[in-house]
Design a protein around this motif. Structure first.
Motif, short mmCIF file in Angstrom:
data_model
loop_
_atom_site.label_atom_id
_atom_site.label_comp_id
_atom_site.label_asym_id
_atom_site.label_seq_id
_atom_site.Cartn_x
_atom_site.Cartn_y
_atom_site.Cartn_z
N SER A 79 -216.20 -69.46 63.19
CA SER A 79 -215.83 -68.04 63.20
C SER A 79 -214.75 -67.79 62.17
O SER A 79 -213.87 -68.63 61.96
N ARG A 80 -214.82 -66.60 61.51
CA ARG A 80 -213.78 -66.23 60.56
C ARG A 80 -213.40 -64.77 60.77
O ARG A 80 -214.25 -63.92 61.08
N ASP A 83 -215.46 -61.15 60.10
CA ASP A 83 -216.90 -61.19 60.33
C ASP A 83 -217.23 -60.38 61.60
O ASP A 83 -216.39 -60.22 62.48
N LEU A 85 -218.39 -59.58 65.28
CA LEU A 85 -218.60 -60.27 66.54
C LEU A 85 -220.07 -60.18 66.92
O LEU A 85 -220.70 -59.13 66.74
N ARG A 86 -220.62 -61.23 67.46
CA ARG A 86 -222.04 -61.24 67.82
C ARG A 86 -222.35 -60.23 68.92
O ARG A 86 -223.48 -59.77 69.07
N VAL A 92 -214.27 -59.84 64.10
CA VAL A 92 -213.45 -60.95 64.57
C VAL A 92 -212.00 -60.66 64.22
O VAL A 92 -211.67 -60.43 63.06
N ILE A 144 -215.86 -67.66 72.22
CA ILE A 144 -217.04 -68.16 71.52
C ILE A 144 -217.79 -69.06 72.49
O ILE A 144 -217.22 -70.03 73.01
N VAL A 152 -223.39 -71.75 68.04
CA VAL A 152 -222.78 -70.53 68.56
C VAL A 152 -223.87 -69.65 69.18
O VAL A 152 -224.83 -69.26 68.51
N GLU A 155 -220.23 -64.45 70.76
CA GLU A 155 -218.80 -64.28 70.46
C GLU A 155 -218.43 -62.86 70.85
O GLU A 155 -219.03 -61.91 70.36
#
Length: 467
Positions: A79-80, A83, A85-86, A92, A144, A152, A155
């Motif tokens: 994760s960064r 980016d 979030l899913r 993020v 996560i 993954v 998230e």
């Protein structure tokens, strides 16, 4: 955890104990060294037996300039910051800090990760219905979720609307306690509610725990916690780098070891008093031992008018310490870290990191380790921060100081080795800067180490030939 250390480098590297020094092979032309004094064996009581190794070899430069590791080790970026979030809840957040790997069902792992966001313009934790305490605050936690192979799956936000979520700690019943290193009151810095609390987070189902402050555990600049798995007592550190310095606390819950939500039933907060020792930094001799440690009720845990560390604890006073940070339970004792102490800030003496051990059954406090840099400003050895137990029975220590930043391993024999180096330069080629490491933790099967780079916020999974 990220407080700048503005003492001149030449001053910060004087008068440091150096009875034990390990020289480590570094990356490129850099040689890393570290100095310690103390009895390392005391740190590992009740852990797995150490294998007697002295590290995994020199760090290999990463061609992608993200993370240097020993040969045979590999990393994946999970994760960064920035980016998506899913979950689709937003981006993020920034400032990746304390973290725990919680066991889930069907081999899953839930990485619960703090975000130490202030009012600094960085990416805040998105507000989510049912998970937001104060919409004006930008800190919180994300989770996560990984499958049994480390992929993954999800998230998402775990708690939002909290402030400066620094560290915390896992509970014996499989949740995470996230700590606000902040004590803003409603109406300060735009806050709509008081801050300075601990919140419980269920990594598998965050809505089950919601965003409920555990007010009985006190309102102050929380850093980390450790739970005694036998009694349910929760030990808490307070990160105060300016005088008056923080205190070391214990919380006696009304429903000890009662599982998720039990801490909401309340309890009693006490602060540690070491007779004759008003400031822990004054103790410089490793192995120094203090019997008859006292615990004094906190007059006003909510700090309605006066911060807890400034309250009246009676004619005997109370024991303070600068920068109380990492905290963990091992064997029958709780260990806690003072990252540094500077006399220029008002501490009784200078040091570059201490590890203390408290034995509840004996009411005994022992200074186990004193950290100190060797001779070069690029060398590690100052400001130990997050710590965790390693698969070999030793420790992993996140460095939060000047110059290059590492994750260091400490073996039971007292040997120190570099396990990782952050290569993400947030400065310039002529004046490089590297963000601290934070949140080091291992998967329940001990096969993977997870660790955060604070800035730019990055979460890594590290696999390799762990001993």
């Amino acid at each position: 955890m990220t407080t700048a250390n503005d003492q001149p480098l030449s001053a910060r590297h004087q008068s440091v104990p150096a009875t034990r020094r390990q020289i480590l092979a570094g990356t490129g032309t850099t040689v890393a060294g570290i100095a310690f004094t103390g009895s390392f064996s005391e740190l590992f009581v009740g852990t797995a037996a150490a294998r007697g190794h002295s590290g995994y070899g020199p760090l290999v430069p990463d061609p992608d300039a993200l993370l240097d590791l020993p040969r045979g080790f590999h990393y994946r970026v999970l994760s960064r910051e920035g980016d998506p979030l899913r979950s689709g809840e937003g981006s993020v957040p920034s400032n990746h800090d304390g973290m725990a790997a919680l066991r889930g069902r069907r081999g899953r792992v839930h990485l619960v990760r703090n975000h130490e966001n202030r009012h600094d313009g960085r990416i805040g934790v998105p507000t989510v219905d049912g998970l937001t305490y104060d919409p004006a605050a930008k800190g919180g936690c994300t989770t996560i979720t990984l499958d049994g192979r480390g992929n993954v799956l999800d998230e998402r936000v775990a708690v939002a609307g909290t402030a400066v979520n620094c560290a915390g700690g896992p509970t014996p019943w499989g949740t995470w306690l996230t700590c606000e290193e902040n004590e803003d009151k409603a109406g300060t810095n735009g806050c709509t509610k008081d801050h300075g609390y601990i919140f419980e987070v269920d990594g598998a189902d965050p809505l089950r725990t919601g965003a409920v402050p555990l007010t009985a555990m006190g309102r102050f600049q929380h850093e980390a916690i450790a739970v005694d798995p036998h009694s349910g007592i929760v030990y808490e550190t307070e990160d105060a780098f300016q005088k008056p310095f923080g205190l070391f606390y214990r919380f006696l819950p009304e429903k000890p070891l009662g599982g998720t939500g039990s801490l909401r039933a309340g309890g009693h907060l006490e602060a540690m008093r070491v007779p004759g020792v008003p400031d822990l930094s004054a103790i410089q001799e490793t192995g120094a031992r203090f019997e008859g440690v006292e615990w004094v009720p906190v007059p006003d845990p909510q700090a309605r008018q006066t911060p807890v560390r400034l309250q009246d604890f009676g004619p005997k006073g109370i024991t303070h310490a600068q920068k109380l940070e990492g905290c963990y339970w091992g064997g029958s004792s709780v260990y806690f870290v003072s990252s540094f102490a500077h006399s220029k800030d008002g501490s009784a003496a200078d040091h570059f990191g201490q590890v203390w051990k408290y034995e509840p059954q004996r009411r005994r406090l022992t200074l186990v380790i004193v950290f100190g840099p060797a001779s070069d400003v690029q060398l590690p050895g100052e400001s130990p921060d997050n710590i965790c137990l390693a698969p070999d029975g030793g420790l992993m220590v996140c460095e939060d100081g000047s110059g290059a930043q590492h994750v260091y391993g400490l073996t039971k024999r007292g040997e120190v080795y570099a396990l990782a180096r952050n290569r993400q330069n947030t400065g310039t080629p002529d004046a490089p800067e590297w963000g601290e490491f934070a949140g080091v933790t291992f998967s329940p099967d001990a096969a993977t180490m997870y660790v955060n780079c604070y800035a730019p916020g990055t979460t890594f999974a590290v696999t390799g030939p762990w001993r």
